[in-house]
Design an enzyme around this catalytic site. Structure first.
Site, PDB file in Angstrom:
ATOM      1  N   ASP A 174      44.897   2.266  62.513  1.00 16.09           N
ATOM      2  CA  ASP A 174      45.742   2.413  61.690  1.00 16.09           C
ATOM      3  C   ASP A 174      43.998   2.215  60.393  1.00 16.09           C
ATOM      4  OD1 ASP A 174      48.140   1.677  59.869  1.00 16.09           O
ATOM      5  OD2 ASP A 174      46.928  -0.327  58.554  1.00 16.09           O
ATOM      6  N   GLU A 218      43.237   1.317  56.232  1.00 15.55           N
ATOM      7  CA  GLU A 218      43.299   1.293  54.841  1.00 15.55           C
ATOM      8  C   GLU A 218      42.866   1.964  54.381  1.00 15.55           C
ATOM      9  OE1 GLU A 218      46.752  -0.533  53.826  1.00 15.55           O
ATOM     10  OE2 GLU A 218      46.581  -1.148  55.731  1.00 15.55           O
ATOM     11  N   GLU A 222      46.447  -0.204  42.317  1.00 17.64           N
ATOM     12  CA  GLU A 222      47.964  -0.174  42.785  1.00 17.64           C
ATOM     13  C   GLU A 222      47.510   0.190  44.411  1.00 17.64           C
ATOM     14  OE1 GLU A 222      51.800   2.744  43.864  1.00 17.64           O
ATOM     15  OE2 GLU A 222      50.188   3.419  41.957  1.00 17.64           O
ATOM     16  N   HIS A 237      48.926  -5.227  53.750  1.00 21.85           N
ATOM     17  CA  HIS A 237      48.889  -4.702  54.345  1.00 21.85           C
ATOM     18  C   HIS A 237      47.352  -5.256  55.169  1.00 21.85           C
ATOM     19  CE1 HIS A 237      51.904  -1.868  54.527  1.00 21.85           C
ATOM     20  NE2 HIS A 237      52.135  -2.274  53.873  1.00 21.85           N
ATOM     21  N   ASP A 242      48.030  -4.394  60.881  1.00 26.63           N
ATOM     22  CA  ASP A 242      49.816  -3.902  61.563  1.00 26.63           C
ATOM     23  C   ASP A 242      49.181  -2.822  62.358  1.00 26.63           C
ATOM     24  OD1 ASP A 242      50.205  -4.394  58.882  1.00 26.63           O
ATOM     25  OD2 ASP A 242      49.316  -2.449  57.858  1.00 26.63           O
TER      26      ASP A 242
END
Length: 236
Positions: A7, A9, A52, A152, A157
């Site tokens: 995963d 980010e 965001e 997250h 994750d």
């Protein structure tokens, strides 16, 4: 089979607009067993993280300021995933970012030329059509506790996805104590161990292993708040 549950980010949602990877988390599976090996790194993206995006993963520009750049970790990351089958939820997103990062370096590497890719989201949509199939929904459906997951985080994750993927693609096989034998101790049946057998050795963690464990749990606590381990140790 070696699989890497992966995963990332990022600073935003589109690498073609210059967005970059800021965190990578990987968990290794061998023959569908979690080995305990993992790869985790935060990355200085050399640009601002969108506000965001910060509300999703909580990783700030200030936190990333002293982290290594992708070029500095690219080789070790590539060596960790090379030759493995990558398990990714919504694989096109992460692969797009990885290929964008690798394209900035020499030699240029394309992920799918060196790794297989399995999209767990595509598997979930096929198995559960018309239902929510994000990680939170799948955790609820398969009884996986992710109650400490407020934000997250790539490694957290990836660990959750490893559990989801194993259940999504087969789960635990049925346990048969008989296994076809007619009598206990018969062929295919239960094999009783002698009462006077030597006791099994109980290995103890070394000081270095305990220190590494404490550092890892501190990282999880920083990302997700109180962990299950904290609760267990508090009860002792």
């Amino acid at each position: 089979m070696r699989q890497i549950v992966l995963d990332t980010e990022t600073t935003g949602i589109d690498p073609t607009e210059g967005h970059r990877i800021i965190e990578i988390g990987c968990v290794e599976l061998m023959e569908r067993q979690i080995t305990g090996r993992h790869y985790h790194v935060y990355i200085n993206p050399e640009r601002e993280v969108e506000a965001e995006a910060i509300t999703v993963h909580g990783i700030t520009n200030e936190f990333l300021a002293d982290k290594p750049k992708f070029a500095e970790i690219a080789d070790e990351f590539f060596e960790f995933i090379k030759g493995a089958e990558l398990v990714i939820h919504n694989a096109a997103f992460d692969i797009g970012f990885m290929d964008s990062e690798f394209a900035r370096l020499k030699p240029v590497r394309r992920t799918t030329e060196h790794c297989g890719v399995v999209d767990s989201l595509a598997i979930a949509r096929k198995k559960h059509p018309g239902q929510k199939n994000n990680l939170d929904a799948l955790c609820k459906r398969y009884g996986i506790d992710n109650s400490n997951r407020e934000l997250h985080g790539a490694l957290l994750d990836a660990e959750i996805l490893a559990d989801v993927y194993l259940l999504l693609t087969g789960g635990q096989t049925a346990l048969s104590l008989d296994a076809g034998g007619d009598e206990a101790g018969g062929e295919g049946g239960i094999r009783r161990l002698a009462d006077n057998r030597n006791p099994l050795p109980v290995p103890r963690a070394s000081d270095d292993e305990r220190s590494a464990h404490d550092e890892f749990m501190a990282l999880l606590a920083k990302q997700a708040g109180t962990t299950v381990w904290d609760k267990l140790t508090a009860e002792e």
